[in-house]
Design a protein around this motif. Structure first.
Motif, PDB file in Angstrom:
ATOM      1  N   THR A  77      -4.070  54.311  52.554  1.00  0.00           N
ATOM      2  CA  THR A  77      -3.206  54.857  52.877  1.00  0.00           C
ATOM      3  C   THR A  77      -2.729  54.391  54.640  1.00  0.00           C
ATOM      4  N   GLY A  78      -1.535  55.197  54.846  1.00  0.00           N
ATOM      5  CA  GLY A  78      -1.142  54.782  56.378  1.00  0.00           C
ATOM      6  C   GLY A  78      -0.157  53.597  56.335  1.00  0.00           C
ATOM      7  N   ASN A  79      -0.119  53.203  57.605  1.00  0.00           N
ATOM      8  CA  ASN A  79       0.833  51.850  57.826  1.00  0.00           C
ATOM      9  C   ASN A  79       0.229  50.538  57.463  1.00  0.00           C
ATOM     10  N   TYR A  80      -0.933  50.676  57.094  1.00  0.00           N
ATOM     11  CA  TYR A  80      -1.574  49.207  56.467  1.00  0.00           C
ATOM     12  C   TYR A  80      -1.650  49.242  55.200  1.00  0.00           C
ATOM     13  N   ARG A  81      -1.053  50.140  54.407  1.00  0.00           N
ATOM     14  CA  ARG A  81      -1.398  50.169  52.884  1.00  0.00           C
ATOM     15  C   ARG A  81      -0.932  48.695  52.246  1.00  0.00           C
ATOM     16  N   MET A  82      -1.798  48.419  51.342  1.00  0.00           N
ATOM     17  CA  MET A  82      -1.826  47.082  50.834  1.00  0.00           C
ATOM     18  C   MET A  82      -2.955  47.283  49.536  1.00  0.00           C
ATOM     19  N   GLN A  83      -2.640  46.389  48.483  1.00  0.00           N
ATOM     20  CA  GLN A  83      -3.506  46.391  47.454  1.00  0.00           C
ATOM     21  C   GLN A  83      -4.065  44.879  47.282  1.00  0.00           C
ATOM     22  N   ARG A  84      -5.092  44.510  47.424  1.00  0.00           N
ATOM     23  CA  ARG A  84      -5.520  43.132  47.190  1.00  0.00           C
ATOM     24  C   ARG A  84      -4.795  42.052  47.680  1.00  0.00           C
ATOM     25  N   ALA A  85      -4.504  42.225  49.151  1.00  0.00           N
ATOM     26  CA  ALA A  85      -3.343  41.401  49.830  1.00  0.00           C
ATOM     27  C   ALA A  85      -4.472  40.078  50.165  1.00  0.00           C
ATOM     28  N   TYR A  86      -3.782  38.995  50.321  1.00  0.00           N
ATOM     29  CA  TYR A  86      -4.656  37.797  50.786  1.00  0.00           C
ATOM     30  C   TYR A  86      -4.452  37.725  52.527  1.00  0.00           C
ATOM     31  N   ARG A  87      -5.293  37.418  53.188  1.00  0.00           N
ATOM     32  CA  ARG A  87      -5.457  37.146  54.535  1.00  0.00           C
ATOM     33  C   ARG A  87      -4.614  35.926  54.585  1.00  0.00           C
ATOM     34  N   THR A  88      -3.604  35.834  55.562  1.00  0.00           N
ATOM     35  CA  THR A  88      -2.869  34.506  56.162  1.00  0.00           C
ATOM     36  C   THR A  88      -3.337  34.257  57.716  1.00  0.00           C
ATOM     37  N   ASN A  89      -3.111  33.119  58.166  1.00  0.00           N
ATOM     38  CA  ASN A  89      -3.351  32.804  59.543  1.00  0.00           C
ATOM     39  C   ASN A  89      -2.292  32.378  60.446  1.00  0.00           C
TER      40      ASN A  89
END
Length: 193
Positions: free
Chosen positions: A41-53
């Motif tokens: 939920t919220g502004n950071y909603r994502m499903q299995r998102a890969y971290r980038t740098n």
């Protein structure tokens, strides 16, 4: 990046893109390589998102400023605009300081290295703090840094003296001692302290 109008859809809309791992968006020395996150939920909603740098350099602005970049460039006298912004980016002729003097992209490591593990960078996800790297400064016709700006937003600085040394959401940071890697608008790469 956040649009200036309402976005139709939800976090499933770009799932096929952001759930893929893009090694070109990862720093080889980061301990976040291959890590994914789901936020329901919220502004950071994502499903299995890969971290980038890496973050786009957006100057003193972040995704909350919903004025499209091109309009902000035309109407603003604020010299703190970055190379990138909402819905756009600078053209070569817009970069008045010369492309070899202006940061386009900078390194940032999220996860346990940010005050909140939800904070970016998240490369292609489009959530809040996904891709805007910000330099907090005072003034609009000159760039100056208050003591709080230096303490909280300098490269690799601990936000509000965080005991674990974690940084703010849009702060450039790395696991390299003493600084981070940056790509300038001319395509050159530099390690900055």
């Amino acid at each position: 990046m956040r649009r200036s109008s309402n976005v139709i859809g939800d976090d499933t809309m770009n799932y096929d893109v952001y759930s893929m791992r893009y090694t070109v968006l990862e720093c080889p020395s980061a301990d976040t390589i291959g890590k994914t996150r789901t936020v329901a939920t919220g502004n950071y909603r994502m499903q299995r998102a890969y971290r980038t740098n890496y973050f786009f350099s957006t100057g003193a602005f972040d995704e909350r400023y919903n004025t499209p970049y091109e309009r902000r460039l035309r109407l603003s006298t604020d010299i703190r605009l970055g190379v990138f912004g909402n819905e756009g980016a600078a053209r070569i002729e817009d970069i008045l300081d010369g492309t070899s003097n202006v940061i386009a992209i900078g390194e940032s490591v999220g996860g346990d290295h940010k005050v909140s593990a939800d904070w970016g960078p998240w490369g292609l996800c489009g959530t809040r703090t996904c891709c805007h790297g910000q330099v907090n400064s005072s003034g609009t016709s000159t760039i100056s840094f208050s003591a709080a700006n230096v303490r909280d937003f300098h490269i690799n600085s601990a936000y509000q003296n965080d005991a674990l040394g974690r940084t703010f959401a849009r702060t450039f940071n790395s696991l390299h001692p003493g600084g981070a890697q940056f790509v300038f608008a001319d395509g050159s790469t530099h390690f900055l302290q």
